[in-house]
Design a protein around this motif. Structure first.
Motif: not given
Length: 157
Positions: A54-56, A111-112, A114, A136
């Motif tokens: 995951s990441m923003k 925004e996160e 996945e 996510k």
């Protein structure tokens, strides 16, 4: 756009009026691109044949429309998809033979997201990985990718 404008758009840092950022860009370390794309990526789960990250979405990965750039999405499919090959104990992730991506939605700064990569097959010479990028919070699919890799046969000593 006329042809000369298209040419100027593509030829950044070439010819007269060289790009003032050329020295900085050319001074970037080897494999800089991977770090540029994956900075801020977190591995949430890893097992043989599956990697979930995951990441923003950072501002550096936005396109002119201010959402996640298609090239950044393709790079995430490539890099996270390649990591799945390593979960099989391989010493190399091989070389890409084919990558296809279907873009279904947008992701915006902050925004996160996945990124889930799963092995469909990892054989002696070919690996096929599917990668899904989704929001996510909602689970809404942003992009689906399929990544085929050639794995060089390992020599036995």
């Amino acid at each position: 756009m006329d042809l000369e404008s298209v040419k100027k758009y593509l030829e950044k840092g070439v010819g007269e009026g060289e790009d003032k950022n050329a020295a900085t860009i050319n001074g970037m370390p080897s494999r800089f691109f991977e770090n540029f794309i994956m900075q801020g990526l977190h591995v949430d789960h890893i097992e043989k044949g599956r990697v979930l990250c995951s990441m923003k979405v950072p501002p550096r990965l936005l396109n002119a429309g201010n959402f996640l750039h298609g090239g950044a999405t393709a790079s995430l499919v490539d890099l996270v998809g390649s990591a799945v090959v390593f979960t099989y104990g391989a010493s190399s992730s091989g070389v890409s033979v084919e990558i296809s991506i279907t873009y279904l939605d947008s992701a915006f700064v902050g925004e996160e997201i996945e990124i889930e990569a799963k092995a469909l097959r990892v054989g002696k010479t070919v690996a096929v990985i599917t990668v899904e990028i989704r929001k996510k919070k909602s689970g809404k699919i942003i992009a689906q990718g399929r990544h085929t890799k050639y794995l060089a046969p390992q020599s036995k000593m």
